[in-house]
Design a protein around this motif. Structure first.
Motif, mmCIF file in Angstrom:
data_model
loop_
_atom_site.group_PDB
_atom_site.id
_atom_site.type_symbol
_atom_site.label_atom_id
_atom_site.label_comp_id
_atom_site.label_asym_id
_atom_site.label_seq_id
_atom_site.Cartn_x
_atom_site.Cartn_y
_atom_site.Cartn_z
ATOM 1 N N LYS A 16 -14.574 4.571 -20.644
ATOM 2 C CA LYS A 16 -13.907 4.644 -21.949
ATOM 3 C C LYS A 16 -12.858 5.758 -21.960
ATOM 4 C CE LYS A 16 -14.650 5.011 -26.921
ATOM 5 N NZ LYS A 16 -15.630 5.171 -28.034
ATOM 6 N N LEU A 17 -13.176 6.885 -21.338
ATOM 7 C CA LEU A 17 -12.204 7.984 -21.276
ATOM 8 C C LEU A 17 -10.933 7.546 -20.558
ATOM 9 C CD1 LEU A 17 -14.567 10.984 -20.403
ATOM 10 C CD2 LEU A 17 -13.471 10.534 -22.602
ATOM 11 N N ASN A 18 -11.082 6.774 -19.492
ATOM 12 C CA ASN A 18 -9.912 6.272 -18.763
ATOM 13 C C ASN A 18 -9.084 5.321 -19.626
ATOM 14 O OD1 ASN A 18 -10.623 7.728 -16.525
ATOM 15 N ND2 ASN A 18 -11.450 6.008 -15.375
ATOM 16 N N GLN A 19 -9.742 4.518 -20.431
ATOM 17 C CA GLN A 19 -9.048 3.533 -21.262
ATOM 18 C C GLN A 19 -8.231 4.198 -22.372
ATOM 19 O OE1 GLN A 19 -12.303 1.104 -22.590
ATOM 20 N NE2 GLN A 19 -12.355 -0.146 -20.726
ATOM 21 N N THR A 20 -8.711 5.324 -22.881
ATOM 22 C CA THR A 20 -8.051 5.977 -24.015
ATOM 23 C C THR A 20 -7.237 7.206 -23.615
ATOM 24 O OG1 THR A 20 -10.038 7.311 -24.454
ATOM 25 C CG2 THR A 20 -9.855 5.192 -25.601
ATOM 26 N N LYS A 21 -7.189 7.524 -22.320
ATOM 27 C CA LYS A 21 -6.492 8.726 -21.857
ATOM 28 C C LYS A 21 -5.019 8.693 -22.259
ATOM 29 C CE LYS A 21 -7.549 10.124 -17.789
ATOM 30 N NZ LYS A 21 -7.638 10.191 -16.298
ATOM 31 N N GLY A 22 -4.576 9.758 -22.931
ATOM 32 C CA GLY A 22 -3.171 9.861 -23.310
ATOM 33 C C GLY A 22 -2.795 9.065 -24.545
ATOM 34 N N ILE A 23 -3.759 8.380 -25.149
ATOM 35 C CA ILE A 23 -3.480 7.585 -26.357
ATOM 36 C C ILE A 23 -4.232 8.227 -27.517
ATOM 37 C CG2 ILE A 23 -3.442 5.281 -27.375
ATOM 38 C CD1 ILE A 23 -3.845 4.150 -24.548
ATOM 39 N N LEU A 24 -3.585 9.165 -28.181
ATOM 40 C CA LEU A 24 -4.240 9.943 -29.221
ATOM 41 C C LEU A 24 -4.790 9.061 -30.332
ATOM 42 C CD1 LEU A 24 -4.964 12.786 -30.142
ATOM 43 C CD2 LEU A 24 -2.705 12.954 -31.213
ATOM 44 N N GLU A 25 -4.028 8.015 -30.676
ATOM 45 C CA GLU A 25 -4.438 7.128 -31.771
ATOM 46 C C GLU A 25 -5.749 6.402 -31.475
ATOM 47 O OE1 GLU A 25 -0.250 8.128 -32.100
ATOM 48 O OE2 GLU A 25 -1.466 7.343 -30.444
ATOM 49 N N GLU A 26 -6.088 6.279 -30.180
ATOM 50 C CA GLU A 26 -7.316 5.580 -29.792
ATOM 51 C C GLU A 26 -8.498 6.525 -29.593
ATOM 52 O OE1 GLU A 26 -7.747 2.228 -29.551
ATOM 53 O OE2 GLU A 26 -5.729 2.118 -30.413
ATOM 54 N N SER A 27 -8.281 7.820 -29.804
ATOM 55 C CA SER A 27 -9.347 8.792 -29.561
ATOM 56 C C SER A 27 -10.405 8.722 -30.653
ATOM 57 C CB SER A 27 -8.766 10.204 -29.493
ATOM 58 O OG SER A 27 -8.170 10.563 -30.726
ATOM 59 N N ASP A 28 -11.605 9.158 -30.293
ATOM 60 C CA ASP A 28 -12.720 9.078 -31.242
ATOM 61 C C ASP A 28 -12.519 9.983 -32.451
ATOM 62 O OD1 ASP A 28 -14.900 7.241 -30.175
ATOM 63 O OD2 ASP A 28 -14.475 8.435 -28.407
ATOM 64 N N ILE A 29 -11.865 11.119 -32.272
ATOM 65 C CA ILE A 29 -11.665 12.001 -33.421
ATOM 66 C C ILE A 29 -10.748 11.350 -34.452
ATOM 67 C CG2 ILE A 29 -9.767 13.277 -32.347
ATOM 68 C CD1 ILE A 29 -10.806 15.760 -33.837
ATOM 69 N N VAL A 30 -9.765 10.605 -33.999
ATOM 70 C CA VAL A 30 -8.870 9.917 -34.927
ATOM 71 C C VAL A 30 -9.626 8.782 -35.638
ATOM 72 C CG1 VAL A 30 -6.787 8.492 -35.126
ATOM 73 C CG2 VAL A 30 -6.783 10.520 -33.655
ATOM 74 N N LYS A 31 -10.481 8.111 -34.891
ATOM 75 C CA LYS A 31 -11.240 6.988 -35.462
ATOM 76 C C LYS A 31 -12.414 7.450 -36.316
ATOM 77 C CE LYS A 31 -10.155 3.613 -31.860
ATOM 78 N NZ LYS A 31 -10.724 2.714 -30.836
ATOM 79 N N GLY A 32 -12.726 8.750 -36.281
ATOM 80 C CA GLY A 32 -13.838 9.261 -37.073
ATOM 81 C C GLY A 32 -15.180 9.125 -36.392
ATOM 82 N N THR A 33 -15.179 8.816 -35.088
ATOM 83 C CA THR A 33 -16.430 8.673 -34.336
ATOM 84 C C THR A 33 -16.649 9.831 -33.364
ATOM 85 O OG1 THR A 33 -15.232 7.261 -32.766
ATOM 86 C CG2 THR A 33 -16.468 6.158 -34.511
ATOM 87 N N GLY A 34 -15.775 10.822 -33.425
ATOM 88 C CA GLY A 34 -15.913 11.998 -32.579
ATOM 89 C C GLY A 34 -15.585 13.255 -33.360
ATOM 90 N N ILE A 35 -16.168 14.375 -32.961
ATOM 91 C CA ILE A 35 -16.013 15.619 -33.717
ATOM 92 C C ILE A 35 -14.742 16.365 -33.347
ATOM 93 C CG2 ILE A 35 -16.999 17.920 -34.097
ATOM 94 C CD1 ILE A 35 -19.769 16.575 -33.882
ATOM 95 N N GLY A 36 -14.429 16.462 -32.046
ATOM 96 C CA GLY A 36 -13.284 17.286 -31.694
ATOM 97 C C GLY A 36 -12.765 17.078 -30.292
ATOM 98 N N ILE A 37 -11.773 17.916 -29.922
ATOM 99 C CA ILE A 37 -11.085 17.855 -28.639
ATOM 100 C C ILE A 37 -10.886 19.279 -28.120
ATOM 101 C CG2 ILE A 37 -8.904 17.259 -27.488
ATOM 102 C CD1 ILE A 37 -8.536 14.982 -29.392
#
Length: 430
Positions: free
Chosen positions: A250-271
């Motif tokens: 999953k990290l490889n799939q979303t690498k460099g795509i901020l809009e796809e990160s869990d923090i943006v989606k509300g499923t992750g706490i931070g970066i």
């Protein structure tokens, strides 16, 4: 990271060719000027950066009649593709934006001017801390002048943190507390983070132990005990295995795509990232965000002020005095910095920081305040990455992926990485 690594490798090859045929200076050209009144300036960045940089150049020209400035700018990738052949032809711009990943290569090949004679005369640095100023020193020579500084930290959504049952990030938190909190978030179905960039945060971890990723000479790794490698990357892999951090796939799939990160989606706490990336992150997240210091113990030994980038002067420039004068304007002119507003890192001049503060947005103030809090307790930065570091980072990234995919253990990989890295760095032996 891989794209940046490939670029560094390409530049290394071109700079090697340059070093074999460089005449060592005097490369004037159609716009380079020989009268000390014409400058070529080159940088990379977004349209926003281009726009305010042009305004600052216009301000400088207005205050310095008779000075002509030719500009060259591009995206990060295209910038280095253009700069390398200019170096090969001994036709570099008078003033260049330099990245920490590249400056050692250009300096080693004799293409950058020593700025030491200009400090205190042409370039005012009396309110710049020694730790910050020394970030531009390579082999005892001041090749770069920081445009601004950043510091590592954890950037997070406090509302999602509370949703995970965690009231706050502890003061002076430890690696054990980090693991405990991450697993607690996982129990609530929330990712704590998206893991850590291998080279940047392993170097931070090593610094807390009094070590570093590279030795001071750039001829070998800077740590001797592979147990440190095993401890750090074993911990990160365990958090992925436990589900506190997304899988490597999953990290490889979303690498460099901020809009796809869990923090943006509300499923992750931070970066985990540099402070100058906070404003862009908050803009995309579009929710209140906060910054927390790095993990300890001995966080103060690990953190350092890193330049977001440097200004450097070409060795071949025929307008070195004017170039130094422009760099001074950039660093110390308060009106100019009210346009920059820390976009190239928090200003290095104390007087400028104070003058710019009232002009900042709330998010920008958070960054300035965080850097101000960290700077007095930070330690000197390790020397910029040596020639060959791009290959080492690529190898480290591949090895870490093997660990995270469960294809090998950190203990198995550690000696292999050491052998590969030291073989590359041995080319830097005098």
């Amino acid at each position: 990271m891989r794209k940046k690594t490939a670029l560094v490798l390409m530049v290394t090859i071109l700079l090697f060719i340059t070093a074999c045929g460089n005449s060592g200076g005097g490369g004037s050209n159609a716009s380079g000027g020989t009268d000390g009144k014409t400058l070529r300036i080159a940088w990379w960045g977004s349209d926003t950066r281009h726009e305010y940089t042009q305004k600052i150049i216009d301000m400088y020209k207005e205050q310095n009649p008779g000075v002509n400035i030719d500009i060259e700018y591009a995206s990060f990738d295209d910038y280095w593709k253009k700069l390398a052949p200019q170096a090969a032809a001994n036709q570099l711009p008078d003033i260049m934006q330099m990245d920490v990943s590249y400056i050692s290569q250009y300096a080693k090949n004799g293409q950058l001017e020593d700025l030491t004679p200009y400090l205190g005369s042409k370039i005012k640095v009396d309110d710049v801390t020694e730790n910050v100023l020394k970030t531009g020193v390579i082999g005892g020579v001041q090749y770069g002048m920081p445009t601004g500084v950043n510091v590592l930290g954890f950037q997070y959504d406090p509302a999602i943190l509370k949703k995970a049952g965690i009231s706050e990030i502890p003061d002076n938190w430890t690696w054990d507390q980090y693991k405990e909190i991450a697993l607690k978030a996982k129990d609530k179905g929330i990712y704590f983070d998206s893991s850590m960039a291998a080279d940047i945060f392993f170097n931070y971890f090593l610094r807390t132990k009094g070590q570093s990723l590279y030795n001071a000479e750039g001829t070998a790794l800077g740590y001797e005990d592979d147990a440190l490698f095993t401890e750090f990357f074993g911990m990160l892999a365990e958090l992925i295995k436990e589900g506190a951090v997304p899988s490597q796939e999953k990290l490889n799939q979303t690498k460099g795509i901020l809009e796809e990160s869990d923090i943006v989606k509300g499923t992750g706490i931070g970066i985990w990232q540099w402070s100058n990336q906070f404003v862009a992150l908050q803009r995309v997240v579009n929710r209140p965000m906060e910054l927390a210091p790095m993990v300890g113990p001995d966080m103060e030994k690990g953190i350092y002020m890193q330049p977001s980038m440097y200004w450097a002067v070409a060795k071949s420039s025929q307008s070195k005095d004017e170039a130094a004068k422009f760099i001074d304007f950039w660093i110390n002119n308060q009106d100019a910095n009210k346009l920059i507003k820390g976009e190239r890192g928090v200003p290095i001049s104390a007087a400028v920081k104070e003058a710019v503060a009232p002009e900042l947005s709330e998010t920008e103030k958070q960054v300035f305040d965080f850097v101000a809090k960290m700077e007095p307790i930070s330690s000197p930065m390790s020397p910029p990455p040596p020639v060959g570091s791009a290959e080492i980072i690529a190898a480290l990234t591949d090895y870490v992926e093997q660990i995270n995919f469960g294809q090998a253990t950190a203990a198995e990989v550690a000696p292999k990485f050491r052998a590969d890295a030291n073989a590359i760095l041995s080319n830097n032996q005098p």
